[in-house]
Scaffold this active site. Structure first.
Site, PDB file in Angstrom:
ATOM      1  N   SER A 237      63.891 130.194  76.375  1.00 48.64           N
ATOM      2  CA  SER A 237      63.503 130.054  75.059  1.00 48.64           C
ATOM      3  C   SER A 237      63.141 131.683  75.337  1.00 48.64           C
ATOM      4  O   SER A 237      62.262 132.132  75.560  1.00 48.64           O
ATOM      5  CB  SER A 237      62.790 129.124  74.763  1.00 48.64           C
ATOM      6  OG  SER A 237      61.975 129.524  72.822  1.00 48.64           O
TER       7      SER A 237
ATOM      8  N   MET B 239      70.335 134.370  67.320  1.00 42.47           N
ATOM      9  CA  MET B 239      69.496 135.059  67.122  1.00 42.47           C
ATOM     10  C   MET B 239      68.835 136.406  67.809  1.00 42.47           C
ATOM     11  O   MET B 239      67.738 136.656  67.682  1.00 42.47           O
ATOM     12  CB  MET B 239      68.256 134.322  65.844  1.00 42.47           C
ATOM     13  CG  MET B 239      68.391 132.714  65.462  1.00 42.47           C
ATOM     14  SD  MET B 239      67.747 132.622  64.041  1.00 42.47           S
ATOM     15  CE  MET B 239      65.914 132.087  65.409  1.00 42.47           C
ATOM     16  N   GLY B 240      69.836 136.758  68.324  1.00 41.96           N
ATOM     17  CA  GLY B 240      68.975 138.072  69.532  1.00 41.96           C
ATOM     18  C   GLY B 240      67.813 137.513  69.987  1.00 41.96           C
ATOM     19  O   GLY B 240      67.992 136.601  70.551  1.00 41.96           O
ATOM     20  N   ALA B 241      67.607 138.973  70.483  1.00 43.06           N
ATOM     21  CA  ALA B 241      66.608 138.350  71.881  1.00 43.06           C
ATOM     22  C   ALA B 241      66.996 137.799  73.805  1.00 43.06           C
ATOM     23  O   ALA B 241      66.521 136.645  73.531  1.00 43.06           O
ATOM     24  CB  ALA B 241      65.561 137.665  71.101  1.00 43.06           C
ATOM     25  N   LEU B 242      67.937 138.000  73.747  1.00 45.40           N
ATOM     26  CA  LEU B 242      68.963 137.500  74.497  1.00 45.40           C
ATOM     27  C   LEU B 242      68.455 137.219  75.696  1.00 45.40           C
ATOM     28  O   LEU B 242      68.091 138.460  76.307  1.00 45.40           O
ATOM     29  CB  LEU B 242      70.554 138.003  74.468  1.00 45.40           C
ATOM     30  CG  LEU B 242      71.882 137.958  73.162  1.00 45.40           C
ATOM     31  CD1 LEU B 242      72.832 139.162  73.011  1.00 45.40           C
ATOM     32  CD2 LEU B 242      71.393 136.783  72.436  1.00 45.40           C
TER      33      LEU B 242
ATOM     34  N   HIS C  24      71.558 132.931  76.554  1.00 44.81           N
ATOM     35  CA  HIS C  24      72.456 133.714  75.910  1.00 44.81           C
ATOM     36  C   HIS C  24      74.044 133.833  77.168  1.00 44.81           C
ATOM     37  O   HIS C  24      75.178 133.601  76.635  1.00 44.81           O
ATOM     38  CB  HIS C  24      72.225 134.328  74.992  1.00 44.81           C
ATOM     39  CG  HIS C  24      71.038 134.201  74.148  1.00 44.81           C
ATOM     40  ND1 HIS C  24      69.431 134.557  74.515  1.00 44.81           N
ATOM     41  CD2 HIS C  24      70.897 133.119  73.227  1.00 44.81           C
ATOM     42  CE1 HIS C  24      69.350 133.754  73.009  1.00 44.81           C
ATOM     43  NE2 HIS C  24      69.917 133.280  72.809  1.00 44.81           N
TER      44      HIS C  24
ATOM     45  N   ASP D 271      68.608 122.912  72.557  1.00 46.14           N
ATOM     46  CA  ASP D 271      68.510 122.522  70.965  1.00 46.14           C
ATOM     47  C   ASP D 271      69.537 121.277  70.583  1.00 46.14           C
ATOM     48  O   ASP D 271      70.615 121.876  70.418  1.00 46.14           O
ATOM     49  CB  ASP D 271      68.808 123.754  69.592  1.00 46.14           C
ATOM     50  CG  ASP D 271      67.622 125.028  70.511  1.00 46.14           C
ATOM     51  OD1 ASP D 271      66.283 124.869  69.927  1.00 46.14           O
ATOM     52  OD2 ASP D 271      67.656 126.029  70.715  1.00 46.14           O
TER      53      ASP D 271
ATOM     54  N   GLN E 169      70.519 120.485  67.232  1.00 44.76           N
ATOM     55  CA  GLN E 169      71.096 121.312  66.450  1.00 44.76           C
ATOM     56  C   GLN E 169      72.672 121.725  66.872  1.00 44.76           C
ATOM     57  O   GLN E 169      72.782 120.908  66.224  1.00 44.76           O
ATOM     58  CB  GLN E 169      70.820 122.659  67.156  1.00 44.76           C
ATOM     59  CG  GLN E 169      71.247 123.929  66.184  1.00 44.76           C
ATOM     60  CD  GLN E 169      70.842 125.322  66.447  1.00 44.76           C
ATOM     61  OE1 GLN E 169      69.988 125.687  66.164  1.00 44.76           O
ATOM     62  NE2 GLN E 169      70.952 125.881  67.805  1.00 44.76           N
TER      63      GLN E 169
HETATM   64  O1  PAF Z   1      70.106 128.805  68.140  1.00 40.90           O
HETATM   65  C1  PAF Z   1      70.026 129.499  67.426  1.00 40.90           C
HETATM   66  O2  PAF Z   1      69.400 130.616  67.930  1.00 40.90           O
HETATM   67  C2  PAF Z   1      70.458 129.269  65.838  1.00 40.90           C
HETATM   68  O3  PAF Z   1      69.821 128.665  65.193  1.00 40.90           O
HETATM   69  C3  PAF Z   1      71.502 129.710  65.584  1.00 40.90           C
HETATM   70  C4  PAF Z   1      72.267 128.662  66.316  1.00 40.90           C
HETATM   71  C5  PAF Z   1      71.919 131.166  66.395  1.00 40.90           C
HETATM   72  C6  PAF Z   1      71.653 129.837  64.140  1.00 40.90           C
HETATM   73  O4  PAF Z   1      70.816 130.971  63.838  1.00 40.90           O
END
Ligand code: PAF
Length: 285
Positions: free
Chosen positions: A185, A30-33, A37, A150, A153
């Site tokens: 994060s 979702m960006g803000a790398l 990431h 996460d 997730q």
């Molecule tokens: O973990 C995240 O950044 C988000 O939940 C994902 C997996 C990119 C889905 O929007």
């Protein structure tokens, strides 16, 4: 590295990589790398893939509109992080194309999504599973990389890939931590200096779980650490690492300690292996 915004360009780039004999990796974000990431992109490069990074702040997984509004958006810097880490393509789809008017499909993964984050953030995992399914469907056959931070997730994504028979291999990558131990994060930038100090109780609780003990002791000690630092505990639990159900005496697979706590107005997650010893519910206290 190329950046595209249309789904058609992203899909045809992925098809082009495969047609040229390359394997494709997907790193959804979702960006803000940050360095976490970058570590996923670097791992995918090391594994020999052409790496597609997606940047899409998915409004469907925010159960709080103000959280969505406040989510950091740093596209120029993100493109630099992706380039430096070795990405081949960055897809920046628009909300209009991802969720066009008339969208009526939601992916709901049962059981594994119902506790913890699922209970605290109603709708969050349906929004996440729906977008991840779409990102995977557009990309096609690939290896998809997600961070273990996460943890629930990741378990949900593994479940949905298996259940839907998607041509995807899911790779979970280790948590990247700052020098002080706090898990990286995108939300950390919102912590004041004092709140950041207090937040260090979270990795301390994770370290406590790794040192071992009964489930009861680990959970009680972790909660004590978090409360003493002034944090509001959402949960601090030892779970079955595959199903995310509370860990029981009958569990044979690995145990995981998962924690969510609020410091100031920032909700932070962390997790790590839990080493369960002796009578698993025996308490020292
Ligand atoms: O973990 C995240 O950044 C988000 O939940 C994902 C997996 C990119 C889905 O929007």
């Amino acid at each position: 590295m190329r950046a595209v915004t249309s789904i058609a360009d992203w899909r045809s780039a992925a098809e082009g990589f495969r047609a040229a004999g390359h394997s494709v990796a997907l790193v959804p974000t979702m960006g803000a790398l940050h360095a976490g990431h970058a570590s996923l992109i670097e791992a995918a490069c090391r594994d020999g893939h052409q790496v597609i990074v997606t940047i899409f702040v998915n409004q469907r997984q925010f159960n709080d509109a103000s959280d969505f509004a406040r989510y950091p958006r740093t596209t120029e810097a993100d493109l630099e992080v992706a380039r430096a880490a070795g990405a081949t393509l960055v897809a920046l789809p628009t909300a209009d194309e991802m969720w066009p008017v008339g969208t009526a499909t939601t992916v709901h993964v049962g059981a594994v999504s119902e506790n913890w984050e699922g209970a605290d953030r109603p709708g969050h995992f349906d929004g996440m599973a729906s977008v991840v399914t779409k990102l995977l469907a557009i990309t096609g056959s690939c290896t998809a990389y997600f961070g273990e931070k996460d943890f629930q997730q990741l378990a949900i994504i593994r479940r949905l890939v298996t259940d839907l028979g998607l041509p995807v291999t899911v790779v979970g990558a280790p948590i990247i931590r700052d020098d002080d131990g706090l898990a990286l994060s995108s939300r950390n930038v919102r912590l004041s200096a004092d709140h950041r100090d207090a937040a260090l109780a979270i990795p301390a609780a994770v370290a406590r779980a790794a040192r071992g003990g009964s489930v009861t002791d680990i959970e009680a000690d972790a909660r004590d650490l978090l409360v003493a630092a002034g944090l509001t505990v959402s949960y601090a639990a030892v779970v079955n690492a595959a199903t995310l159900a509370p860990f029981t005496a009958g569990d044979t697979g690995p145990a995981r300690f998962i924690v969510a706590a609020i410091v100031g107005d920032v909700r932070l997650l962390d997790n790590g292996p839990a080493h369960i010893t002796g009578d698993h519910h025996a308490a020292r206290h």
